[in-house]
Design an enzyme around this catalytic site. Structure first.
Site, PDB file in Angstrom:
ATOM      1  N   PHE A   7       0.827  -1.199   0.000  1.00  0.00           N
ATOM      2  CA  PHE A   7       0.000   0.000   0.000  1.00  0.00           C
ATOM      3  C   PHE A   7       0.863   1.251   0.000  1.00  0.00           C
ATOM      4  CE2 PHE A   7      -2.982  -2.969   2.143  1.00  0.00           C
ATOM      5  CZ  PHE A   7      -4.134  -2.730   1.407  1.00  0.00           C
ATOM      6  N   ASP A   8       0.490   2.216  -0.806  1.00  0.00           N
ATOM      7  CA  ASP A   8       0.932   3.582  -0.584  1.00  0.00           C
ATOM      8  C   ASP A   8       0.177   4.082   0.649  1.00  0.00           C
ATOM      9  OD1 ASP A   8       1.991   6.195  -1.100  1.00  0.00           O
ATOM     10  OD2 ASP A   8       0.106   6.726  -2.058  1.00  0.00           O
ATOM     11  N   SER A   9       0.546   5.243   1.170  1.00  0.00           N
ATOM     12  CA  SER A   9      -0.158   5.742   2.359  1.00  0.00           C
ATOM     13  C   SER A   9      -1.132   6.865   2.017  1.00  0.00           C
ATOM     14  CB  SER A   9       0.852   6.219   3.408  1.00  0.00           C
ATOM     15  OG  SER A   9       1.634   7.286   2.925  1.00  0.00           O
ATOM     16  N   VAL A 208      -0.990  -1.075  -4.529  1.00  0.00           N
ATOM     17  CA  VAL A 208      -2.180  -0.245  -4.378  1.00  0.00           C
ATOM     18  C   VAL A 208      -1.736   1.206  -4.159  1.00  0.00           C
ATOM     19  CG1 VAL A 208      -4.368   0.046  -3.173  1.00  0.00           C
ATOM     20  CG2 VAL A 208      -3.288  -2.219  -3.243  1.00  0.00           C
TER      21      VAL A 208
END
Length: 269
Positions: A7-9, A208
Site C-alpha cells: 500500500f501507498d499511504s 495499491v
C-alpha cells in the site's frame, strides 16, 4: 499461494489533507497531487523534511532562509522529474521559513491521526523553491478492518510511502501493520524494487496506490490497483491500474479472487 499487498499511504490508507502554497502566485492551491506538479517541469524535486515539522519548522525563525534550514535538518527526495541538480536544493537565497510555516499553520487547525509533514517543490536547475507543502491526515474508516481481514487471509501487508518515517511508523501503529514491513521515505524506484524483490521471493504482488510515484511499482506488480477514495488520482496511476476501486475495503474481495484463481497475474494474460 503467497500473496503480498503493498500500500501507498497518502490517499490510499489515509484521507490526506495537503496545503500547497504556490510561491509565485502567493496563493494556496487545491485538488492537486504534488507529484503531478513535479511532473510539469524537468528538474523539479519533491523534497521532504524527514524530521517532525512541529519541532524543526514550527519553532524556527520565520525570516530564516529555507535553504539554510535544509542544510541543518535531515531531508530526502521522494519524487523528481530528472535530470535534477541536487546542489540546486540549497541555492535559493530569497525564500524564508515563513513560507513553510504558512501551510503547516493551516493544517494545525485540524485534529489529525497521523501527525504532520513538511515538504517543498524545488526547481533544482534554477535553485528556486516554487511550492511549500504541509500534509496531515486520518485513516479512512475501513482501513483497520480491511488490513485485519487481509492478515486473516494470510496476506503479507506492506506500506511503502514517500512520507517521513515518523508519519509511517504512526500509520503502522494505527493499522496493525508490522513495523518491519514498512518502507518510509521511499522514492518511486524503491517502491518498484520492493515489488520486484517480493516477486523473486515467490509472492503474487498487488500494488495499491493513487500517485505517479506509485506507477513504477504498479507496472512491475502482478496486479495494479488505483484507489479513487481520496479523489484527485494521478492520471499516470489510472493508466497503470489493472483495477480501480472506490473504497479500500474492496481490496479484500480482490485478494479472495486472486487466491481462488479468479484473477490472474497480468503477466499470464
Amino acid at each position: 499461494m503467497k500473496l503480498a499487498v503493498v500500500f501507498d499511504s497518502a490517499g490510499t490508507l489515509v484521507k490526506i489533507m495537503r496545503a500547497i502554497k504556490d510561491l509565485k502566485k502567493n496563493k494556496f492551491i487545491c485538488n492537486r497531487q504534488t507529484v503531478d506538479i513535479v511532473d510539469e517541469k524537468n528538474g523539479r524535486a519533491l523534497v521532504i523534511i524527514k524530521e517532525n515539522p512541529l519541532k524543526v519548522v514550527d519553532k524556527e525563525d520565520p525570516e530564516k532562509l529555507i535553504s539554510d534550514l535544509l542544510k541543518e535538518v535531515e531531508i530526502g527526495i521522494s519524487y523528481c522529474n530528472p535530470p535534477i541538480n541536487k546542489e540546486g536544493i540549497y541555492k535559493d537565497r530569497k525564500t524564508r521559513v515563513k513560507e513553510l510555516q504558512d501551510p503547516l499553520n493551516l493544517l494545525k487547525k485540524y485534529e489529525v491521526e497521523t501527525g504532520y509533514g513538511s515538504a517543498l517543490i524545488i526547481d533544482t536547475h534554477a535553485g528556486e523553491v516554487e511550492y511549500t507543502i504541509a500534509t496531515a491526515g486520518c485513516l479512512f474508516p475501513e482501513v483497520k478492518e480491511t488490513i485485519k481481514q487481509l492478515k486473516d487471509l494470510g496476506v503479507k501487508v506492506f506500506i511503502a510511502s514517500g512520507d517521513r518515517k515518523g508519519f509511517i511508523k504512526r500509520l503502522a501503529e494505527l493499522t496493525g501493520v508490522d513495523e518491519k514491513y514498512i518502507m518510509p521515505e521511499a522514492h518511486q524506484e524503491q517502491k518498484r524494487d520492493l515489488v520486484v524483490n517480493l516477486k523473486k521471493e515467490g509472492y503474487f504482488t498487488i500494488m495499491v496506490g493513487d500517485g505517479a510515484n506509485d506507477v513504477p511499482a504498479m507496472i512491475e506488480s502482478d496486479l495494479a490497483i488505483a484507489t479513487l477514495q481520496n479523489g484527485n488520482v494521478s492520471k499516470k496511476a489510472l493508466e497503470a491500474a489493472d483495477i480501480k476501486i472506490y473504497n479500500i475495503k474492496e481490496i479484500v474481495d480482490v485478494c479472495k479472487k486472486v487466491i481462488n484463481g479468479e484473477i490472474k497475474s497480468k503477466w499470464q494474460k
